[in-house]
Design an enzyme around this catalytic site. Structure first.
Site, PDB file in Angstrom:
ATOM      1  N   LYS A  84      44.489  48.328  38.020  1.00 52.54           N
ATOM      2  CA  LYS A  84      45.748  48.862  37.480  1.00 52.54           C
ATOM      3  C   LYS A  84      46.039  48.232  36.126  1.00 52.54           C
ATOM      4  O   LYS A  84      46.251  47.026  36.026  1.00 52.54           O
ATOM      5  CB  LYS A  84      46.928  48.555  38.407  1.00 52.54           C
ATOM      6  CG  LYS A  84      48.202  49.261  37.935  1.00 52.54           C
ATOM      7  CD  LYS A  84      49.459  48.766  38.631  1.00 52.54           C
ATOM      8  CE  LYS A  84      50.048  47.562  37.953  1.00 52.54           C
ATOM      9  NZ  LYS A  84      50.500  47.805  36.564  1.00 52.54           N
ATOM     10  N   CYS A 111      48.136  34.393  26.174  1.00 57.45           N
ATOM     11  CA  CYS A 111      48.450  33.354  27.162  1.00 57.45           C
ATOM     12  C   CYS A 111      48.051  31.972  26.658  1.00 57.45           C
ATOM     13  O   CYS A 111      48.689  30.982  26.985  1.00 57.45           O
ATOM     14  CB  CYS A 111      47.760  33.664  28.482  1.00 57.45           C
ATOM     15  SG  CYS A 111      46.027  34.050  28.282  1.00 57.45           S
ATOM     16  N   GLU A 154      57.269  29.766  28.098  1.00 55.35           N
ATOM     17  CA  GLU A 154      56.369  30.663  27.379  1.00 55.35           C
ATOM     18  C   GLU A 154      57.200  31.763  26.718  1.00 55.35           C
ATOM     19  O   GLU A 154      57.911  32.501  27.383  1.00 55.35           O
ATOM     20  CB  GLU A 154      55.367  31.286  28.363  1.00 55.35           C
ATOM     21  CG  GLU A 154      54.350  32.165  27.679  1.00 55.35           C
ATOM     22  CD  GLU A 154      53.301  32.723  28.634  1.00 55.35           C
ATOM     23  OE1 GLU A 154      53.675  33.249  29.697  1.00 55.35           O
ATOM     24  OE2 GLU A 154      52.103  32.613  28.321  1.00 55.35           O
TER      25      GLU A 154
HETATM   26  P1  NAI Z   1      54.021  40.811  34.675  1.00 52.38           P
HETATM   27  O1  NAI Z   1      53.364  39.646  35.307  1.00 52.38           O
HETATM   28  O2  NAI Z   1      55.188  41.426  35.373  1.00 52.38           O
HETATM   29  O3  NAI Z   1      52.943  41.988  34.466  1.00 52.38           O
HETATM   30  C1  NAI Z   1      51.546  41.817  34.470  1.00 52.38           C
HETATM   31  C2  NAI Z   1      50.911  42.868  35.367  1.00 52.38           C
HETATM   32  O4  NAI Z   1      51.341  42.654  36.715  1.00 52.38           O
HETATM   33  C3  NAI Z   1      51.314  44.302  35.037  1.00 52.38           C
HETATM   34  O5  NAI Z   1      50.212  45.139  35.263  1.00 52.38           O
HETATM   35  C4  NAI Z   1      52.414  44.584  36.057  1.00 52.38           C
HETATM   36  O6  NAI Z   1      52.572  45.946  36.343  1.00 52.38           O
HETATM   37  C5  NAI Z   1      51.897  43.839  37.256  1.00 52.38           C
HETATM   38  N1  NAI Z   1      52.926  43.443  38.234  1.00 52.38           N
HETATM   39  C6  NAI Z   1      54.250  43.217  38.025  1.00 52.38           C
HETATM   40  N2  NAI Z   1      54.849  42.864  39.170  1.00 52.38           N
HETATM   41  C7  NAI Z   1      53.892  42.863  40.124  1.00 52.38           C
HETATM   42  C8  NAI Z   1      53.889  42.576  41.528  1.00 52.38           C
HETATM   43  N3  NAI Z   1      54.990  42.199  42.160  1.00 52.38           N
HETATM   44  N4  NAI Z   1      52.713  42.661  42.195  1.00 52.38           N
HETATM   45  C9  NAI Z   1      51.576  43.009  41.555  1.00 52.38           C
HETATM   46  N5  NAI Z   1      51.531  43.304  40.255  1.00 52.38           N
HETATM   47  C10 NAI Z   1      52.668  43.235  39.537  1.00 52.38           C
HETATM   48  O7  NAI Z   1      54.404  40.402  33.205  1.00 52.38           O
HETATM   49  P2  NAI Z   1      55.532  41.062  32.264  1.00 52.38           P
HETATM   50  O8  NAI Z   1      56.786  41.259  33.067  1.00 52.38           O
HETATM   51  O9  NAI Z   1      54.924  42.217  31.604  1.00 52.38           O
HETATM   52  O10 NAI Z   1      55.770  39.896  31.196  1.00 52.38           O
HETATM   53  C11 NAI Z   1      56.654  38.824  31.474  1.00 52.38           C
HETATM   54  C12 NAI Z   1      56.113  37.539  30.901  1.00 52.38           C
HETATM   55  O11 NAI Z   1      54.911  37.183  31.550  1.00 52.38           O
HETATM   56  C13 NAI Z   1      55.740  37.606  29.434  1.00 52.38           C
HETATM   57  O12 NAI Z   1      56.859  37.421  28.621  1.00 52.38           O
HETATM   58  C14 NAI Z   1      54.749  36.478  29.332  1.00 52.38           C
HETATM   59  O13 NAI Z   1      55.438  35.254  29.190  1.00 52.38           O
HETATM   60  C15 NAI Z   1      54.049  36.499  30.670  1.00 52.38           C
HETATM   61  N6  NAI Z   1      52.760  37.206  30.603  1.00 52.38           N
HETATM   62  C16 NAI Z   1      51.607  36.480  30.564  1.00 52.38           C
HETATM   63  C17 NAI Z   1      50.393  37.106  30.437  1.00 52.38           C
HETATM   64  C18 NAI Z   1      49.116  36.349  30.371  1.00 52.38           C
HETATM   65  O14 NAI Z   1      48.156  36.838  29.801  1.00 52.38           O
HETATM   66  N7  NAI Z   1      49.030  35.182  30.954  1.00 52.38           N
HETATM   67  C19 NAI Z   1      50.289  38.566  30.315  1.00 52.38           C
HETATM   68  C20 NAI Z   1      51.544  39.245  30.434  1.00 52.38           C
HETATM   69  C21 NAI Z   1      52.713  38.571  30.542  1.00 52.38           C
END
Ligand code: NAI
Ligand code: MG
Length: 490
Positions: A195, A303, A400
Site C-alpha cells: 500500500k 527520516c 521530528e
Molecule cells: P503515517 O505513519 O501515518 O503514514 C505512513 C504510512 O502508514 C501511510 O501509507 C499510511 O497510510 C499508513 N498508515 C497510517 N496509519 C496506519 C495504521 N494505523 N496502520 C497501518 N498503516 C497506517 O505518517 P503521516 O501521518 O503521513 O506523517 C506523520 C509524521 O510521521 C510525519 O510528520 C513524519 O514525522 C513521520 N513520518 C516518517 C516517515 C519516515 O520515513 N520515517 C515517513 C512518513 C512520515
C-alpha cells in the site's frame, strides 16, 4: 568587427540574473481519470475513491481507490494463491530474471516516473530524476543478483521464503520505498501486497504497468491504495506472514502492539532526529554543502534528515554565516522546474505540522532565520528555515519536524557532541565532519545511530544496510541484511 563582437553588440543586457524557467515536459506522463486496485494482475474497480492532487498547485490529478476490507482480502488472497501456485517454487534464477526486467524497464521509463513522482509528491524533478529513479532501479538490480545466491548469503542455513508480505510505505520517497520493499521480498521468494501512502499513490500505480510489461506472474505483486484504514487491514490480515512498515513512530508502535504474539515477522523503519556534527577542523565549505543537503533535500521530508546541527563553538560564527549565505541561493518553487532546489511540502497536513513546530520554536525562545524568497500562492510551501539559540529541551530539538527546518546547537568537546547527539529517543542516522580519521571512528563507535556518515550526508547504496533502533524502529533494508526479514532460516 568580428562575428563575436557583432553578436555582443546585438545582445540585450540582462536586467537581472535570475534563472529562466526550465520546466520538464509534463506530457511524458499520461494519467488516467481513475485507478483501481491492482489485484491478481488485473485492475479491480474500486468501491470507494478519493482524489489525489499535486501539492504544488492543489490541482486534482486522478481518482484513486480507498481499499475496503474486502478489497484488501482479495489482494491478500491473490498474493497467497500466487505464492502457493508457482512463485515460491520456480527456479531462483527465474525470479532473478523478473527482477532484472523490472530494473531495466524502470531505467527505460525513468523520465516518465520522475515527472510523475514530482507531480504527485512535490519533490524537485532534479531529485526524482537523479536520486529516486536511479536508486529504485539499482535496488531491483541489486536484489536480482541475490535471488539465486541465497545459500551464499546465508551459508550453512536453509533460506526459505515466508509467504505473503504486507508492505506499507510513506509519501516521502514513494517509488524508492516501494523498491526497498518489493525487491528483497521477491528475491527471497515471497509475494506482496503493498500500500502506497494516500498522498502519493500514482508512481506505485504506474509501477503496475511495469509489472505487466515484465510479465511478472499475476498476483506476485498486488497494489492496493487508501489511507491508514487500508494499512491497518493489511496488518491484521490473517493471510499476511510478514509486515514491513515505513512511516511515523506512532503508527509503528500501534502496528507492533497489533502484531504482538501473532508470530508474524515485522520490520519497522520509523522517524529520526539526526545530529549532523561539525568539528572545527572540518572543511567548512564542504560541511555547509552537507548541512544543506542534510536538511533541505526533499524539503526535509527524510527520516534520516540532519535536522539537528551540532557545531563546535569555535567555528559557530563562520558556519552560521556561510550557511545563511548559502540559504539565500536555494531556489524554492515549481517541482517540475529543473533549477528548483526545494519543492512543495507533500500535504496540507504536513505543512500544518511544520508550521506548528516552527511556531513552538519561536515561542520557546529560539531565533528564526528564513532567506528572502517568494513562495507560490497556491499549493503547500514552506521557506527553508534555520533556528539558532536552540536549547536541547525545545520541541524543535526533540521532535521530528519532517520539513525544511534546521535547529542549530553548539558543543565544545567530542564527549559533549556525543552526549547531545544521543539525547533523543530516536537512533537512525548521524553525520560527522572532521579531517581526523581517528575522530570519525571514535564518534561512530559512540553515536547511537544505525547509520553514521563521515564527511558526507544522505548517501545511499543498495548494498549498504539502512535502519535504526530505539524509536527509529528495527530491521534493516538494503544489503544482505535486507534479505533476512523476508526469509526463514533453518
Ligand atoms: P503515517 O505513519 O501515518 O503514514 C505512513 C504510512 O502508514 C501511510 O501509507 C499510511 O497510510 C499508513 N498508515 C497510517 N496509519 C496506519 C495504521 N494505523 N496502520 C497501518 N498503516 C497506517 O505518517 P503521516 O501521518 O503521513 O506523517 C506523520 C509524521 O510521521 C510525519 O510528520 C513524519 O514525522 C513521520 N513520518 C516518517 C516517515 C519516515 O520515513 N520515517 C515517513 C512518513 C512520515
Ligand atoms: Mg498518520
Amino acid at each position: 568587427m568580428t562575428e563575436l563582437e557583432r553578436k555582443q553588440e546585438r545582445a540585450p543586457v540582462p536586467s537581472d540574473w535570475t534563472y529562466a524557467p526550465a520546466p520538464e515536459a509534463r506530457d511524458v506522463v499520461t494519467l488516467r481519470e481513475q485507478y483501481g486496485h491492482f489485484v491478481g494482475g488485473e485492475w479491480l474497480e474500486p468501491k470507494e475513491t478519493y482524489t489525489t492532487i499535486s501539492p504544488a498547485t492543489e490541482e486534482p490529478l486522478a481518482e484513486v481507490g480507498q481499499a475496503t476490507p474486502e478489497e484488501v482480502a482479495a489482494a491478500v488472497d491473490a498474493a497467497r494463491s500466487a505464492y502457493e501456485n508457482g512463485w515460491s517454487e520456480i527456479a531462483p534464477s527465474e525470479r532473478a530474471k523478473y527482477l532484472f526486467r523490472i530494473a531495466r524497464i524502470l531505467q527505460e521509463r525513468s523520465r516518465e516516473f520522475a515527472v510523475l513522482e514530482s507531480l504527485n509528491g512535490g519533490k524537485p524533478i532534479k531529485e526524482s530524476r537523479d536520486v529516486d529513479l536511479p536508486l529504485s532501479a539499482a535496488h531491483f538490480f541489486y536484489y536480482a543478483g541475490w535471488a539465486d545466491k541465497l545459500e551464499y548469503a546465508f551459508p550453512n542455513q536453509r533460506p526459505r521464503p515466508l509467504g505473503v508480505a504486507g508492505q506499507i510505505i510513506p509519501w516521502n520517497f514513494p517509488l524508492l520505498m516501494l523498491a526497498w520493499k518489493i525487491a528483497p521480498a521477491l528475491a527471497a521468494g515471497n509475494t506482496v501486497v503493498l500500500k502506497p501512502a494516500e498522498t502519493t499513490p500514482l508512481s506505485a500505480l504506474l509501477f503496475c504497468d511495469v509489472l505487466r510489461q515484465a510479465e511478472l506472474p499475476p498476483g506476485v505483486v498486488n497494489i492496493v491504495t487508501g489511507d491508514g484504514r487500508t494499512g491497518a487491514e493489511i496488518v491484521k490480515s490473517d493471510g499476511v506472514d510478514k509486515v514491513a512498515f515505513t512511516g511515523s513512530t506512532d503508527v509503528g508502535k500501534a502496528i507492533q502492539r497489533e502484531l504482538a504474539g501473532s508470530g508474524k515477522k515485522l520490520t519497522l523503519e520509523l522517524g529520526g532526529k539526526a545530529a549532523n556534527i561539525i568539528f572545527d577542523d572540518a572543511a567548512l565549505d564542504q560541511a555547509v554543502e552537507g548541512i544543506i543537503n542534510g536538511i533541505y533535500f526533499n524539503q526535509g521530508h527524510v527520516c534520516c534528515a540532519g535536522s539537528r546541527l551540532l557545531v563546535q563553538e569555535s567555528i559557530y560564527e563562520p558556519v552560521v554565516d556561510k550557511l545563511k549565505r548559502r540559504l539565500t541561493t536555494l531556489r524554492v518553487g515549481d517541482p517540475l522546474d529543473k533549477n528548483t532546489d526545494v519543492g512543495a511540502i507533500n500535504s496540507k497536513q504536513q505543512l500544518e505540522k511544520i508550521q506548528q513546530l516552527v511556531a513552538s520554536g519561536a515561542e520557546e525562545g529560539a531565533e528564526i532565520y528564513q532567506p528572502p524568497c517568494r513562495l507560490p500562492e497556491k499549493g503547500y510551501w514552506f521557506a527553508p528555515t534555520v533556528f539558532t539559540n536552540v536549547a536541547q529541551s525545545y520541541r524543535i530539538a526533540q521532535e521530528e519536524i519532517f520539513g525544511p527546518v534546521l535547529s542549530i546547537l553548539t558543543f565544545r568537546t567530542p564527549e559533549e557532541a556525543v552526549e547531545k547527539a544521543n539525547n533523543t529517543p530516536y537512533g537512525l542516522s548521524a553525520g560527522v565532519w572532521t579531517e581526523k580519521g581517528s575522530r570519525i571512528l571514535w564518534m561512530a563507535e559512540r553515536l547511537r545511530a544505525g547509520v553514521v556518515w563521515a564527511n558526507t550526508y544522505n548517501r545511499f547504496d543498495p548494498s549498504s544496510p539502512f535502519g535504526g533502533y530505539r524509536e527509529s524502529g528495527f530491521g534493516r533494508e538494503g544489503g544482505r541484511h535486507g534479505l533476512e526479514p523476508y526469509l526463514r532460516l533453518t
